[in-house]
Design a protein around this motif. Structure first.
Motif, PDB file in Angstrom:
ATOM      1  N   ARG A 250       0.861  -1.180   0.000  1.00  0.00           N
ATOM      2  CA  ARG A 250       0.000   0.000   0.000  1.00  0.00           C
ATOM      3  C   ARG A 250       0.890   1.220   0.000  1.00  0.00           C
ATOM      4  N   ARG A 260       6.112   3.693  -8.087  1.00  0.00           N
ATOM      5  CA  ARG A 260       5.039   3.689  -9.093  1.00  0.00           C
ATOM      6  C   ARG A 260       5.592   3.413 -10.490  1.00  0.00           C
ATOM      7  N   ARG A 265       1.133  -3.142 -11.554  1.00  0.00           N
ATOM      8  CA  ARG A 265      -0.309  -2.864 -11.434  1.00  0.00           C
ATOM      9  C   ARG A 265      -0.526  -1.873 -10.298  1.00  0.00           C
ATOM     10  N   VAL A 266      -1.425  -0.904 -10.523  1.00  0.00           N
ATOM     11  CA  VAL A 266      -1.776   0.092  -9.508  1.00  0.00           C
ATOM     12  C   VAL A 266      -3.301   0.142  -9.384  1.00  0.00           C
ATOM     13  N   ARG A 267      -3.796   0.073  -8.145  1.00  0.00           N
ATOM     14  CA  ARG A 267      -5.245   0.116  -7.915  1.00  0.00           C
ATOM     15  C   ARG A 267      -5.541   1.134  -6.813  1.00  0.00           C
ATOM     16  N   GLU A 268      -6.480   2.021  -7.085  1.00  0.00           N
ATOM     17  CA  GLU A 268      -6.851   3.024  -6.094  1.00  0.00           C
ATOM     18  C   GLU A 268      -7.692   2.382  -4.989  1.00  0.00           C
ATOM     19  N   LEU A 269      -7.301   2.653  -3.732  1.00  0.00           N
ATOM     20  CA  LEU A 269      -8.025   2.118  -2.591  1.00  0.00           C
ATOM     21  C   LEU A 269      -8.919   3.161  -1.931  1.00  0.00           C
ATOM     22  N   ASP A 274      -3.103   3.836  -2.346  1.00  0.00           N
ATOM     23  CA  ASP A 274      -3.161   3.005  -3.547  1.00  0.00           C
ATOM     24  C   ASP A 274      -2.512   1.659  -3.255  1.00  0.00           C
ATOM     25  N   GLU A 275      -2.903   0.666  -4.031  1.00  0.00           N
ATOM     26  CA  GLU A 275      -2.304  -0.662  -3.910  1.00  0.00           C
ATOM     27  C   GLU A 275      -1.442  -0.926  -5.141  1.00  0.00           C
ATOM     28  N   GLU A 277       1.471  -3.538  -7.160  1.00  0.00           N
ATOM     29  CA  GLU A 277       2.172  -4.800  -7.323  1.00  0.00           C
ATOM     30  C   GLU A 277       3.525  -4.474  -7.961  1.00  0.00           C
TER      31      GLU A 277
END
Length: 317
Positions: A250, A260, A265-269, A274-275, A277
Protein backbone atom coordinates in the motif's frame (compact mmCIF):
# COMPACT_ATOMS: atom_id res chain seq x y z
CA UNK A 1 59.65 21.13 -5.27
CA UNK A 2 57.28 19.72 -7.90
CA UNK A 3 59.75 20.54 -10.69
CA UNK A 4 62.59 18.88 -8.78
CA UNK A 5 60.58 15.69 -8.30
CA UNK A 6 59.50 15.63 -11.96
CA UNK A 7 63.14 15.97 -13.02
CA UNK A 8 64.17 13.19 -10.63
CA UNK A 9 61.47 10.87 -11.98
CA UNK A 10 62.48 11.65 -15.55
CA UNK A 11 66.14 10.90 -14.81
CA UNK A 12 65.24 7.62 -13.12
CA UNK A 13 63.01 6.61 -16.03
CA UNK A 14 65.78 7.41 -18.54
CA UNK A 15 68.29 5.36 -16.56
CA UNK A 16 66.00 2.35 -16.37
CA UNK A 17 65.04 2.58 -20.05
CA UNK A 18 68.57 3.20 -21.25
CA UNK A 19 70.29 0.25 -19.58
CA UNK A 20 70.71 -3.20 -21.10
CA UNK A 21 71.28 -4.86 -17.73
CA UNK A 22 69.64 -4.43 -14.34
CA UNK A 23 71.02 -1.51 -12.30
CA UNK A 24 71.37 -1.82 -8.56
CA UNK A 25 70.28 0.84 -6.09
CA UNK A 26 73.93 1.70 -5.58
CA UNK A 27 74.45 2.30 -9.29
CA UNK A 28 71.27 4.34 -9.61
CA UNK A 29 72.24 6.48 -6.65
CA UNK A 30 75.58 7.24 -8.29
CA UNK A 31 73.94 8.15 -11.59
CA UNK A 32 71.24 10.58 -10.46
CA UNK A 33 72.25 13.86 -8.86
CA UNK A 34 69.17 14.13 -6.61
CA UNK A 35 70.00 10.74 -5.09
CA UNK A 36 73.63 11.76 -4.50
CA UNK A 37 72.35 14.71 -2.46
CA UNK A 38 70.35 12.46 -0.10
CA UNK A 39 71.44 12.94 3.52
CA UNK A 40 71.53 9.24 4.41
CA UNK A 41 70.96 5.74 3.04
CA UNK A 42 67.52 5.63 4.67
CA UNK A 43 66.55 8.93 3.04
CA UNK A 44 67.72 7.66 -0.34
CA UNK A 45 65.90 4.34 0.05
CA UNK A 46 62.62 6.07 0.91
CA UNK A 47 63.01 8.49 -2.00
CA UNK A 48 63.85 5.72 -4.45
CA UNK A 49 60.95 3.48 -3.39
CA UNK A 50 58.50 6.39 -3.74
CA UNK A 51 59.89 7.30 -7.16
CA UNK A 52 59.73 3.69 -8.34
CA UNK A 53 56.10 3.40 -7.22
CA UNK A 54 55.24 6.72 -8.90
CA UNK A 55 56.73 5.57 -12.21
CA UNK A 56 54.82 2.32 -12.04
CA UNK A 57 51.66 4.28 -11.28
CA UNK A 58 52.32 6.30 -14.44
CA UNK A 59 52.48 3.07 -16.44
CA UNK A 60 56.20 2.31 -16.66
CA UNK A 61 56.89 -1.43 -16.44
CA UNK A 62 59.87 -1.81 -14.08
CA UNK A 63 61.36 -5.27 -13.63
CA UNK A 64 63.13 -6.42 -10.49
CA UNK A 65 65.94 -8.89 -11.20
CA UNK A 66 68.26 -10.70 -8.79
CA UNK A 67 71.73 -11.59 -10.10
CA UNK A 68 73.87 -14.61 -9.19
CA UNK A 69 75.39 -12.75 -6.24
CA UNK A 70 71.97 -12.06 -4.76
CA UNK A 71 72.06 -8.34 -5.58
CA UNK A 72 68.75 -6.84 -6.73
CA UNK A 73 68.69 -4.72 -9.85
CA UNK A 74 66.08 -2.76 -11.81
CA UNK A 75 65.43 -2.06 -15.46
CA UNK A 76 62.60 -1.06 -17.79
CA UNK A 77 62.76 -2.98 -21.06
CA UNK A 78 61.83 -0.94 -24.11
CA UNK A 79 59.77 -3.76 -25.63
CA UNK A 80 57.69 -3.95 -22.42
CA UNK A 81 57.09 -0.20 -22.44
CA UNK A 82 56.21 0.22 -26.10
CA UNK A 83 52.64 0.44 -27.35
CA UNK A 84 51.45 0.42 -30.95
CA UNK A 85 50.07 3.69 -32.34
CA UNK A 86 46.63 4.58 -30.97
CA UNK A 87 44.12 5.45 -33.68
CA UNK A 88 40.68 6.75 -32.75
CA UNK A 89 37.91 8.04 -34.95
CA UNK A 90 35.79 10.99 -33.85
CA UNK A 91 33.05 8.80 -32.33
CA UNK A 92 35.49 6.69 -30.29
CA UNK A 93 37.30 9.76 -29.01
CA UNK A 94 34.02 11.41 -28.06
CA UNK A 95 32.95 8.29 -26.15
CA UNK A 96 36.20 8.31 -24.16
CA UNK A 97 35.72 12.00 -23.49
CA UNK A 98 32.24 11.39 -22.12
CA UNK A 99 33.61 8.57 -19.95
CA UNK A 100 36.24 10.91 -18.53
CA UNK A 101 33.62 13.57 -17.80
CA UNK A 102 31.69 11.04 -15.74
CA UNK A 103 34.47 11.12 -13.16
CA UNK A 104 34.70 14.89 -12.76
CA UNK A 105 33.15 14.73 -9.28
CA UNK A 106 35.28 11.77 -8.19
CA UNK A 107 38.82 11.42 -6.90
CA UNK A 108 39.70 9.98 -10.33
CA UNK A 109 39.25 13.34 -12.05
CA UNK A 110 43.01 13.88 -12.21
CA UNK A 111 43.66 10.42 -13.64
CA UNK A 112 40.90 10.88 -16.22
CA UNK A 113 42.34 14.23 -17.28
CA UNK A 114 45.81 12.70 -17.57
CA UNK A 115 44.45 9.86 -19.69
CA UNK A 116 42.88 12.35 -22.09
CA UNK A 117 46.19 14.20 -22.42
CA UNK A 118 47.88 10.91 -23.35
CA UNK A 119 45.20 10.25 -25.97
CA UNK A 120 45.78 13.70 -27.42
CA UNK A 121 49.48 12.92 -27.71
CA UNK A 122 48.69 9.53 -29.26
CA UNK A 123 46.59 10.98 -32.05
CA UNK A 124 43.12 11.90 -30.81
CA UNK A 125 41.52 13.99 -33.59
CA UNK A 126 42.12 17.67 -32.95
CA UNK A 127 38.56 18.58 -33.88
CA UNK A 128 37.17 16.46 -31.03
CA UNK A 129 36.68 18.25 -27.73
CA UNK A 130 36.07 15.57 -25.05
CA UNK A 131 34.84 18.20 -22.60
CA UNK A 132 32.28 19.58 -24.99
CA UNK A 133 28.64 19.09 -24.01
CA UNK A 134 27.02 16.17 -25.86
CA UNK A 135 23.42 16.91 -25.02
CA UNK A 136 21.06 18.49 -22.56
CA UNK A 137 21.91 15.83 -19.96
CA UNK A 138 25.47 15.15 -18.89
CA UNK A 139 26.55 11.99 -17.04
CA UNK A 140 27.73 12.28 -13.45
CA UNK A 141 28.69 9.57 -10.98
CA UNK A 142 28.88 11.11 -7.52
CA UNK A 143 31.46 9.50 -5.25
CA UNK A 144 31.14 10.86 -1.73
CA UNK A 145 32.15 7.76 0.25
CA UNK A 146 35.69 7.88 1.65
CA UNK A 147 35.91 4.11 1.21
CA UNK A 148 35.76 4.41 -2.59
CA UNK A 149 39.39 5.28 -3.32
CA UNK A 150 41.08 2.66 -1.08
CA UNK A 151 38.67 -0.01 -2.34
CA UNK A 152 39.25 1.01 -5.95
CA UNK A 153 43.00 0.66 -5.44
CA UNK A 154 42.55 -2.66 -3.62
CA UNK A 155 40.45 -4.01 -6.51
CA UNK A 156 43.10 -2.90 -8.97
CA UNK A 157 46.01 -4.35 -7.00
CA UNK A 158 44.15 -7.48 -5.85
CA UNK A 159 44.78 -6.80 -2.16
CA UNK A 160 42.55 -8.13 0.67
CA UNK A 161 40.95 -5.47 2.88
CA UNK A 162 39.39 -5.14 6.31
CA UNK A 163 36.63 -2.69 7.21
CA UNK A 164 33.76 -2.21 9.64
CA UNK A 165 30.35 -2.66 8.04
CA UNK A 166 26.95 -1.80 9.46
CA UNK A 167 24.04 -3.77 8.02
CA UNK A 168 20.73 -1.94 7.75
CA UNK A 169 19.21 -4.24 10.37
CA UNK A 170 22.15 -4.02 12.80
CA UNK A 171 22.67 -1.45 15.52
CA UNK A 172 26.46 -1.78 15.43
CA UNK A 173 29.01 -2.39 12.67
CA UNK A 174 30.86 -5.68 12.29
CA UNK A 175 34.42 -6.24 11.08
CA UNK A 176 34.55 -7.84 7.63
CA UNK A 177 37.56 -9.42 5.90
CA UNK A 178 37.02 -9.19 2.16
CA UNK A 179 38.80 -9.98 -1.09
CA UNK A 180 37.52 -7.12 -3.29
CA UNK A 181 36.59 -7.92 -6.88
CA UNK A 182 34.88 -4.89 -8.37
CA UNK A 183 32.99 -1.67 -7.63
CA UNK A 184 29.65 -1.04 -9.30
CA UNK A 185 27.23 1.89 -9.20
CA UNK A 186 23.48 1.15 -9.05
CA UNK A 187 20.74 3.75 -8.51
CA UNK A 188 23.31 6.33 -7.45
CA UNK A 189 24.82 4.06 -4.78
CA UNK A 190 28.21 2.35 -4.91
CA UNK A 191 28.56 -1.35 -4.12
CA UNK A 192 31.60 -3.57 -3.59
CA UNK A 193 31.43 -7.18 -4.75
CA UNK A 194 33.92 -9.61 -3.29
CA UNK A 195 34.65 -12.72 -1.29
CA UNK A 196 33.79 -12.53 2.42
CA UNK A 197 36.45 -14.61 4.16
CA UNK A 198 34.55 -14.79 7.45
CA UNK A 199 31.47 -16.27 5.80
CA UNK A 200 33.27 -18.14 3.05
CA UNK A 201 30.90 -16.79 0.42
CA UNK A 202 30.39 -14.12 -2.20
CA UNK A 203 28.97 -10.90 -0.76
CA UNK A 204 28.04 -7.38 -1.84
CA UNK A 205 28.58 -4.33 0.39
CA UNK A 206 27.09 -0.88 0.03
CA UNK A 207 29.87 1.67 0.48
CA UNK A 208 27.70 4.12 2.41
CA UNK A 209 27.45 1.50 5.19
CA UNK A 210 31.21 1.13 5.60
CA UNK A 211 32.35 2.93 8.74
CA UNK A 212 35.87 4.00 9.59
CA UNK A 213 38.92 3.36 7.43
CA UNK A 214 39.47 0.61 4.90
CA UNK A 215 42.67 -1.23 5.85
CA UNK A 216 44.75 -3.22 3.37
CA UNK A 217 46.14 -6.63 4.25
CA UNK A 218 49.06 -8.60 2.86
CA UNK A 219 48.60 -11.90 1.09
CA UNK A 220 46.95 -13.25 -2.02
CA UNK A 221 43.30 -13.90 -2.83
CA UNK A 222 42.05 -17.32 -1.78
CA UNK A 223 38.89 -17.41 -3.92
CA UNK A 224 38.63 -17.47 -7.70
CA UNK A 225 37.63 -14.13 -9.22
CA UNK A 226 34.61 -14.40 -11.53
CA UNK A 227 34.44 -12.56 -14.82
CA UNK A 228 33.15 -8.99 -14.98
CA UNK A 229 29.70 -9.94 -16.27
CA UNK A 230 29.11 -12.31 -13.36
CA UNK A 231 30.15 -9.65 -10.84
CA UNK A 232 27.77 -7.13 -12.37
CA UNK A 233 24.91 -9.62 -12.26
CA UNK A 234 25.71 -10.30 -8.60
CA UNK A 235 25.61 -6.60 -7.73
CA UNK A 236 22.39 -6.20 -9.69
CA UNK A 237 20.80 -9.02 -7.73
CA UNK A 238 21.87 -7.67 -4.35
CA UNK A 239 20.81 -4.16 -5.33
CA UNK A 240 17.31 -5.41 -6.15
CA UNK A 241 17.59 -5.14 -9.94
CA UNK A 242 17.02 -8.86 -10.62
CA UNK A 243 13.60 -10.11 -9.56
CA UNK A 244 11.76 -13.39 -9.86
CA UNK A 245 8.52 -12.62 -7.98
CA UNK A 246 6.26 -9.75 -6.96
CA UNK A 247 5.20 -8.00 -3.77
CA UNK A 248 1.97 -6.24 -2.84
CA UNK A 249 2.19 -2.92 -1.01
CA UNK A 250 0.00 0.00 0.00
CA UNK A 251 1.37 3.39 -0.99
CA UNK A 252 0.13 6.78 0.05
CA UNK A 253 -1.35 8.77 -2.83
CA UNK A 254 1.01 11.33 -4.39
CA UNK A 255 4.04 9.59 -2.82
CA UNK A 256 6.68 7.05 -3.87
CA UNK A 257 6.99 7.89 -7.55
CA UNK A 258 10.02 5.61 -8.06
CA UNK A 259 7.89 2.71 -6.81
CA UNK A 260 5.04 3.69 -9.09
CA UNK A 261 7.40 3.70 -12.06
CA UNK A 262 8.26 0.04 -11.40
CA UNK A 263 4.73 -1.11 -10.56
CA UNK A 264 3.15 -3.80 -12.73
CA UNK A 265 -0.31 -2.86 -11.43
CA UNK A 266 -1.78 0.09 -9.51
CA UNK A 267 -5.24 0.12 -7.92
CA UNK A 268 -6.85 3.02 -6.09
CA UNK A 269 -8.02 2.12 -2.59
CA UNK A 270 -9.40 5.50 -1.56
CA UNK A 271 -8.75 7.39 1.68
CA UNK A 272 -5.39 8.55 0.29
CA UNK A 273 -3.95 5.09 -0.45
CA UNK A 274 -3.16 3.01 -3.55
CA UNK A 275 -2.30 -0.66 -3.91
CA UNK A 276 0.76 -1.55 -6.01
CA UNK A 277 2.17 -4.80 -7.32
CA UNK A 278 5.94 -4.35 -7.69
CA UNK A 279 8.90 -6.61 -8.58
CA UNK A 280 10.42 -8.28 -5.52
CA UNK A 281 14.15 -8.96 -5.45
CA UNK A 282 17.04 -8.78 -3.01
CA UNK A 283 17.29 -5.33 -1.45
CA UNK A 284 13.64 -4.37 -1.82
CA UNK A 285 13.13 -4.25 1.96
CA UNK A 286 15.92 -1.66 2.32
CA UNK A 287 14.43 0.41 -0.49
CA UNK A 288 10.92 0.35 0.98
CA UNK A 289 12.21 1.51 4.36
CA UNK A 290 13.42 4.72 2.71
CA UNK A 291 9.79 5.71 2.08
CA UNK A 292 8.95 5.52 5.79
CA UNK A 293 5.26 5.79 6.75
CA UNK A 294 4.17 6.20 3.11
CA UNK A 295 4.54 2.45 2.48
CA UNK A 296 2.85 -0.56 4.08
CA UNK A 297 3.83 -4.07 2.92
CA UNK A 298 0.87 -6.42 2.47
CA UNK A 299 2.62 -9.51 1.14
CA UNK A 300 4.66 -11.65 1.10
CA UNK A 301 4.99 -12.13 4.85
CA UNK A 302 8.79 -12.45 4.84
CA UNK A 303 9.16 -9.07 3.11
CA UNK A 304 6.81 -7.46 5.61
CA UNK A 305 8.85 -8.95 8.48
CA UNK A 306 12.14 -7.73 6.96
CA UNK A 307 10.79 -4.19 6.59
CA UNK A 308 9.48 -4.19 10.17
CA UNK A 309 12.87 -5.40 11.46
CA UNK A 310 14.67 -2.65 9.59
CA UNK A 311 12.28 0.02 10.90
CA UNK A 312 12.78 -1.21 14.46
CA UNK A 313 16.56 -1.10 14.01
CA UNK A 314 16.30 2.49 12.76
CA UNK A 315 14.08 3.42 15.72
CA UNK A 316 16.63 1.99 18.15
CA UNK A 317 19.35 4.09 16.51
Amino acid sequence: MAIAKAERLMNLALCLLGTRRPLSKRELRGSIEAYLEANSDDSFNRMFERDKDDLRELGLVIETVENLDGEVGYLARRDSNHLPPVTLDAEEAAALGVAAKVWQQARLAGAASGALQKLRAAGMPEDVNPYESHGALEPRIPVHETAFEPLMLACRDRRPVVFDYRKATAARPETRHVEPWALECWRGHWYLAGWDRDRGAERVFRLSRITGKVRSRAGKFTAEIPDVVTVRETVAGWAGEITDRTALIRLRTEAGYPLRAKAARVRELGDGWDELEIPYGHGLDAWLVEFGPDVVVLEPAELRADVVDRLRAVAKG
